[in-house]
Design a protein around this motif. Structure first.
Motif, mmCIF file in Angstrom:
data_model
loop_
_atom_site.group_PDB
_atom_site.id
_atom_site.type_symbol
_atom_site.label_atom_id
_atom_site.label_comp_id
_atom_site.label_asym_id
_atom_site.label_seq_id
_atom_site.Cartn_x
_atom_site.Cartn_y
_atom_site.Cartn_z
ATOM 1 N N ALA A 225 0.753 -1.362 -0.154
ATOM 2 C CA ALA A 225 0.073 -0.114 -0.035
ATOM 3 C C ALA A 225 0.742 1.136 0.027
ATOM 4 N N SER A 229 0.757 4.045 -2.967
ATOM 5 C CA SER A 229 0.313 5.372 -2.805
ATOM 6 C C SER A 229 1.433 6.517 -3.141
ATOM 7 N N ALA A 291 -1.844 10.905 2.187
ATOM 8 C CA ALA A 291 -3.162 11.277 1.785
ATOM 9 C C ALA A 291 -3.293 12.726 1.699
ATOM 10 N N THR A 374 -5.979 8.770 -6.862
ATOM 11 C CA THR A 374 -6.011 7.339 -6.600
ATOM 12 C C THR A 374 -5.108 7.233 -5.420
ATOM 13 N N ALA A 377 -6.359 8.096 -1.993
ATOM 14 C CA ALA A 377 -7.624 7.325 -1.576
ATOM 15 C C ALA A 377 -7.085 6.119 -0.880
ATOM 16 N N VAL A 378 -6.049 5.386 -1.552
ATOM 17 C CA VAL A 378 -5.446 4.400 -0.813
ATOM 18 C C VAL A 378 -4.900 4.489 0.423
ATOM 19 N N ALA A 380 -5.570 6.940 2.549
ATOM 20 C CA ALA A 380 -6.716 7.441 3.541
ATOM 21 C C ALA A 380 -7.420 6.043 4.017
ATOM 22 N N VAL A 381 -7.577 5.130 3.098
ATOM 23 C CA VAL A 381 -8.128 3.855 3.643
ATOM 24 C C VAL A 381 -7.211 3.161 4.297
ATOM 25 N N THR A 382 -5.712 3.038 4.204
ATOM 26 C CA THR A 382 -4.792 2.251 4.862
ATOM 27 C C THR A 382 -4.377 3.018 6.161
ATOM 28 N N VAL A 384 -6.992 4.394 8.156
ATOM 29 C CA VAL A 384 -8.242 3.634 8.789
ATOM 30 C C VAL A 384 -7.899 2.422 9.133
ATOM 31 N N VAL A 385 -7.207 1.559 8.439
ATOM 32 C CA VAL A 385 -7.061 0.140 8.675
ATOM 33 C C VAL A 385 -6.045 -0.035 9.656
#
Length: 403
Positions: A225, A229, A291, A374, A377-378, A380-382, A384-385
């Motif tokens: 990731a 990113s 991000a 893109t 977004a990846v 930002a998701v990472t 959270v995870v």
């Protein structure tokens, strides 16, 4: 003197000078691998591809084949010796660079790039070599220094290649720069075969020791990731700069490209000292900065705003690379380092390849903003995870490297 005594002596003599020698040799050997691909659009017309239509494909060819070969070379290093396989990687680069410089057709040049990927792998080989002699904070600091070598080569090499192009075409520079990995191999030949760290220097992972901060699978996912990113914004950054700031000089565009890597060179060791005890917090903060930085690329329309966005991205790049080094050193305890770092390199290169493909597809359909959106977004998701509570990791069982 027995073989065990010799190995113990080698392990005890492995210190800062040896780490700097490995990092310096990687920097020297990386010049052609990192400095020449940006000039593929100038090289390919000499080989019959008049409009350089294959430049994008050939840019990732060494990465693809390097990813495929890295796990195998890592396991062979654990079995036959890390120094031996590190020397093989440097000599493999020298041979492939010579073939690329002498190639007189697009087919021959492509085969040379394939060999570069298969026979190279100096970064994973260097990390496996260091992982056999160091552990814990000493290893994570060494890995941080190795990333510094990569960033320095990424900044300096294209400038040197461009400066030399007035006297020698980038195509023929492949053959000239083959002397660099050959020189690195000669220097590395003087280093000892690394032995396990001496008792007291590190805390090996055992059944009674603390579990690693993240599982090996999580480390691989974070590596993928992170590379995706960050790398996705690289290929079309110049186009984005020209879109946002028409008339920007090539020199200024190059400085903007280099800013995040310069941030790493300036602050990596300080970040390592600050986050080596809390790498999970550092990696989450790093992805958050990535991000925000990539979002800033999409929103700004001024030079100052773009500089600020590049610096925020540089903070994320630094935090991510440093904390991934800490997590990798943590996971390496009790594992054969060649195999682990070879697999980690596979996921790193896989992230770069997927990022390149996604950047090309997104830019062609939606314009130069697509890659940064893109990647953001990846990231930002990472974030959270990575903030989710980690399941309790099983303590590592002590493992022996195969003889």
């Amino acid at each position: 003197m027995s073989a065990q005594t010799l190995r113990a002596s080698a392990g005890s003599s492995f210190g800062r000078a040896q780490v700097h020698a490995v990092a310096g040799c990687y920097f020297v050997a990386s010049f052609a691998a990192l400095g020449l691909p940006p000039y593929l659009t100038e090289i390919l017309p000499e080989l019959g591809d008049r409009h350089a239509r294959w430049a994008g494909v050939l840019y990732v060819v060494p990465t693809v084949f390097g990813a495929l070969g890295a796990p195998l070379w890592g396991r062979l290093a654990d079995r036959y010796g890390r120094k031996r396989l590190l020397l093989r990687a440097q000599l493999g680069l020298a041979v492939s660079f010579l073939l690329a410089g002498w190639a007189d057709s697009l087919t021959a040049f492509t085969l040379a790039l394939i060999l570069q990927g298969i026979l190279g792998g100096t970064f994973a080989a260097s990390n496996g070599y260091l992982g056999a002699a160091l552990a814990g904070p000493a290893l994570s600091r060494a890995l941080t220094l190795m990333q510094g070598s990569a960033r320095a080569a990424l900044v300096v090499a294209p400038i040197v290649v461009g400066s030399l192009s007035g006297w020698l075409s980038p195509h023929r520079q492949y053959a000239l720069l083959a002397v660099l990995p050959l020189t690195a191999a000669l220097l590395l030949a003087a280093l000892p075969e690394p032995a396990a760290p001496a008792p007291g220097r590190t805390a090996p992972a055992t059944e009674d020791g603390p579990p690693p901060a993240v599982s090996l699978r999580t480390l691989y996912a974070l590596e993928f990731a992170f590379v995706f990113s960050t790398v996705i914004s690289f290929p079309y950054l110049i186009s984005l700069v020209e879109d946002r700031l028409p008339g920007t000089s090539p020199t200024l565009s190059g400085v903007l490209f280099a800013l995040p890597h310069l941030c790493y060179l300036v602050s990596a060791l300080a970040v390592h000292s600050a986050f080596r005890e809390r790498p999970r917090a550092g990696i989450a903060l790093g992805f958050a900065c990535i991000a925000l930085g990539l979002a800033g690329h999409a929103l700004t329309h001024s030079l100052y705003g773009l500089v600020a966005a590049r610096l925020v991205l540089g903070a994320g790049l630094t935090l991510g690379l440093v904390c991934l080094s800490v997590l990798a050193a943590d996971c390496a305890g009790g594992r054969p380092p060649g195999g682990m770092f070879g697999s980690l390199e596979f996921f790193s290169k896989a992230g770069a390849v997927v990022a390149g493909l996604a950047a090309a597809a997104g830019s062609a359909r939606f314009g130069p903003l697509a890659p940064v959106l893109t990647g953001g977004a990846v990231a930002a998701v990472t974030v959270v995870v990575s903030l989710l509570p980690a399941p309790h990791a099983r303590p590592l069982r002590s493992r022996r490297c195969p003889r």
